[in-house]
Design a protein around this motif. Structure first.
Motif, PDB file in Angstrom:
ATOM      1  N   LYS A 118      55.322  78.067   9.948  1.00 45.74           N
ATOM      2  CA  LYS A 118      54.950  78.299   8.557  1.00 45.74           C
ATOM      3  C   LYS A 118      56.052  77.855   7.602  1.00 45.74           C
ATOM      4  O   LYS A 118      57.205  77.698   7.985  1.00 45.74           O
ATOM      5  CB  LYS A 118      54.669  79.786   8.332  1.00 45.74           C
ATOM      6  N   PHE A 119      55.633  77.685   6.362  1.00 47.49           N
ATOM      7  CA  PHE A 119      56.604  77.448   5.295  1.00 47.49           C
ATOM      8  C   PHE A 119      57.306  78.781   5.061  1.00 47.49           C
ATOM      9  O   PHE A 119      56.675  79.758   4.649  1.00 47.49           O
ATOM     10  CB  PHE A 119      55.884  76.997   4.023  1.00 47.49           C
ATOM     11  N   THR A 123      62.304  80.570   1.693  1.00 48.18           N
ATOM     12  CA  THR A 123      62.449  79.222   1.125  1.00 48.18           C
ATOM     13  C   THR A 123      61.496  79.031  -0.045  1.00 48.18           C
ATOM     14  O   THR A 123      61.855  78.430  -1.068  1.00 48.18           O
ATOM     15  CB  THR A 123      62.160  78.160   2.208  1.00 48.18           C
ATOM     16  N   TRP A 124      60.279  79.553   0.108  1.00 45.26           N
ATOM     17  CA  TRP A 124      59.296  79.439  -0.975  1.00 45.26           C
ATOM     18  C   TRP A 124      59.787  80.179  -2.220  1.00 45.26           C
ATOM     19  O   TRP A 124      59.624  79.696  -3.349  1.00 45.26           O
ATOM     20  CB  TRP A 124      57.958  80.004  -0.505  1.00 45.26           C
ATOM     21  N   TYR A 127      62.351  78.102  -4.010  1.00 48.95           N
ATOM     22  CA  TYR A 127      61.700  77.052  -4.803  1.00 48.95           C
ATOM     23  C   TYR A 127      61.087  77.633  -6.078  1.00 48.95           C
ATOM     24  O   TYR A 127      61.144  77.016  -7.145  1.00 48.95           O
ATOM     25  CB  TYR A 127      60.624  76.357  -3.971  1.00 48.95           C
ATOM     26  N   VAL A 181      55.831  71.481  -4.183  1.00 48.52           N
ATOM     27  CA  VAL A 181      56.285  72.173  -2.972  1.00 48.52           C
ATOM     28  C   VAL A 181      55.765  73.610  -2.949  1.00 48.52           C
ATOM     29  O   VAL A 181      55.377  74.128  -1.897  1.00 48.52           O
ATOM     30  CB  VAL A 181      57.821  72.154  -2.875  1.00 48.52           C
ATOM     31  N   TYR A 184      52.147  73.321  -2.065  1.00 48.75           N
ATOM     32  CA  TYR A 184      52.032  72.825  -0.699  1.00 48.75           C
ATOM     33  C   TYR A 184      52.391  73.904   0.322  1.00 48.75           C
ATOM     34  O   TYR A 184      51.777  73.994   1.391  1.00 48.75           O
ATOM     35  CB  TYR A 184      52.948  71.618  -0.507  1.00 48.75           C
ATOM     36  N   GLY A 185      53.387  74.725   0.010  1.00 46.14           N
ATOM     37  CA  GLY A 185      53.781  75.795   0.925  1.00 46.14           C
ATOM     38  C   GLY A 185      52.641  76.764   1.182  1.00 46.14           C
ATOM     39  O   GLY A 185      52.396  77.177   2.322  1.00 46.14           O
ATOM     40  N   GLN A 188      49.899  74.836   3.223  1.00 46.11           N
ATOM     41  CA  GLN A 188      50.291  74.626   4.616  1.00 46.11           C
ATOM     42  C   GLN A 188      50.094  75.892   5.441  1.00 46.11           C
ATOM     43  O   GLN A 188      49.539  75.854   6.540  1.00 46.11           O
ATOM     44  CB  GLN A 188      51.753  74.199   4.681  1.00 46.11           C
ATOM     45  N   ASN A 189      50.535  77.013   4.923  1.00 43.91           N
ATOM     46  CA  ASN A 189      50.423  78.262   5.674  1.00 43.91           C
ATOM     47  C   ASN A 189      48.969  78.656   5.907  1.00 43.91           C
ATOM     48  O   ASN A 189      48.612  79.153   6.978  1.00 43.91           O
ATOM     49  CB  ASN A 189      51.162  79.378   4.941  1.00 43.91           C
ATOM     50  N   ARG A 280      57.493  68.958   5.518  1.00 46.48           N
ATOM     51  CA  ARG A 280      58.351  69.956   4.875  1.00 46.48           C
ATOM     52  C   ARG A 280      59.793  69.456   4.796  1.00 46.48           C
ATOM     53  O   ARG A 280      60.463  69.608   3.769  1.00 46.48           O
ATOM     54  CB  ARG A 280      58.264  71.261   5.656  1.00 46.48           C
ATOM     55  N   HIS A 284      61.888  68.763   1.332  1.00 48.79           N
ATOM     56  CA  HIS A 284      63.203  69.358   1.081  1.00 48.79           C
ATOM     57  C   HIS A 284      64.216  68.271   0.727  1.00 48.79           C
ATOM     58  O   HIS A 284      65.016  68.433  -0.208  1.00 48.79           O
ATOM     59  CB  HIS A 284      63.688  70.113   2.323  1.00 48.79           C
TER      60      HIS A 284
END
Length: 305
Positions: A118-119, A123-124, A127, A181, A184-185, A188-189, A280, A284
């Motif tokens: 996962k993202f 980190t999310w 961002y 991002v 997208y995070g 993606q999850n 990912r 980054h």
């Protein structure tokens, strides 16, 4: 007995040419009834019961119903012939079952350590904080004018620098990448979790079906085996219908389809899991490069003046 050996050729001759349906029917009736798939449901073949399947003898094959009706064959010989063929059918089925279960086990072993990449939530959040900071510092800097004049003057100078063509391009690019991002995070999850649930569901269904098929075969085999041994003494009993064999959902043909689906789900999950990880890393890298480029550009312009 000679009449039996001539029975099939005479049937073919009556048609004058090869009948593909009849050829297919004759072929199926020489196979293991417990290993048959959807062919048994084909109405064109007109296979109604296990009685129609043939047993292997020394030099030929004989339908079950005909063997049971022959008066010149001793009871003991009938029992030996039925026992030998049923044991052969069981051996073939168990070999097929072992091979299939081994494939299922190998598939499970190959995918049991596949974790969802996962993202990362931390980190999310970084961002998100960076995106909000860009909005505040570069687009809402006047809010510092009263409470922090020094910060306001610094940000005003930065705004002047980023108002140039190159500076504005870097700032807009960084803002868009940060926003992309973040979206997208989440995407993606959600996709990876969906694919993972789909893969685990098909694997669980396949495992349950495999175990159920083992119990079903042993139960149905024992029932058919005892039925035909008893029918030797009472050949007028009703035929052992195909509905008394293994249910369609437990046939290997159906389990093969489910296995292929499970393989496809596992492949899709693994492929997307790896692909999302590469994307990912790329995002980054792009974000860091844009941020460094903007910082270096602003710093260079400040030092230059």
């Amino acid at each position: 007995m000679n009449e039996l050996r001539q029975e099939i050729p005479q049937e073919n001759e009556s048609f004058g040419s090869v009948n593909p349906v009849l050829v297919k029917r004759q072929y199926i009736l020489q196979q293991n009834p417990f290993l048959m798939g959807d062919e048994l449901d084909d109405p064109a073949l007109e296979i109604k019961s296990v009685d129609e399947f043939t047993l292997s003898r020394k030099n030929d094959r004989i339908p079950l119903y005909l063997l049971l009706s022959l008066n010149d064959v001793k009871r003991g010989k009938k029992r030996r012939l039925i026992k030998r063929n049923f044991k052969l059918w069981k051996k073939e089925y168990l070999a097929k079952e072992k091979e299939f279960l081994q494939r299922v086990h190998n598939q499970k072993t190959a995918t049991k350590d596949k974790n969802v990449k996962k993202f990362p939530f931390v980190t999310w959040l970084i961002y998100l904080f960076s995106f909000l900071m860009v909005l505040v510092l570069f687009y809402n800097y006047p809010m510092f004018q009263k409470n922090a004049p020094g910060v306001y003057r610094f940000l005003y100078r930065v705004k002047e620098i980023t108002s140039t063509y190159f500076g504005e391009a870097l700032l807009i690019s960084l803002s868009l990448v940060l926003f992309f991002v973040l979206v997208y995070g989440i995407y993606q999850n959600r996709v990876l979790c969906f694919l993972n649930r789909k893969f685990k569901a098909s694997s669980r269904q396949l495992a349950i079906l495999s175990e159920s098929s083992k119990r079903t075969f042993r139960k149905k085999y024992k029932k058919a085996y005892r039925f035909y041994l008893a029918k030797i003494d009472n050949p007028s009993q009703n035929a052992f219908g195909l509905n008394n064999l293994i249910e369609p959902k437990y046939r290997f043909s159906q389990m093969e389809k489910l296995f292929d689906l499970d393989m496809e789900n596992a492949s899709n999950f693994a492929k997307n899991n790896k692909l999302f990880k590469l994307k990912r890393i790329l995002m980054h890298s792009v974000t860091i490069l844009l941020a460094l480029a903007l910082i270096c550009y602003v710093g260079f312009r400040m030092i230059a003046k």
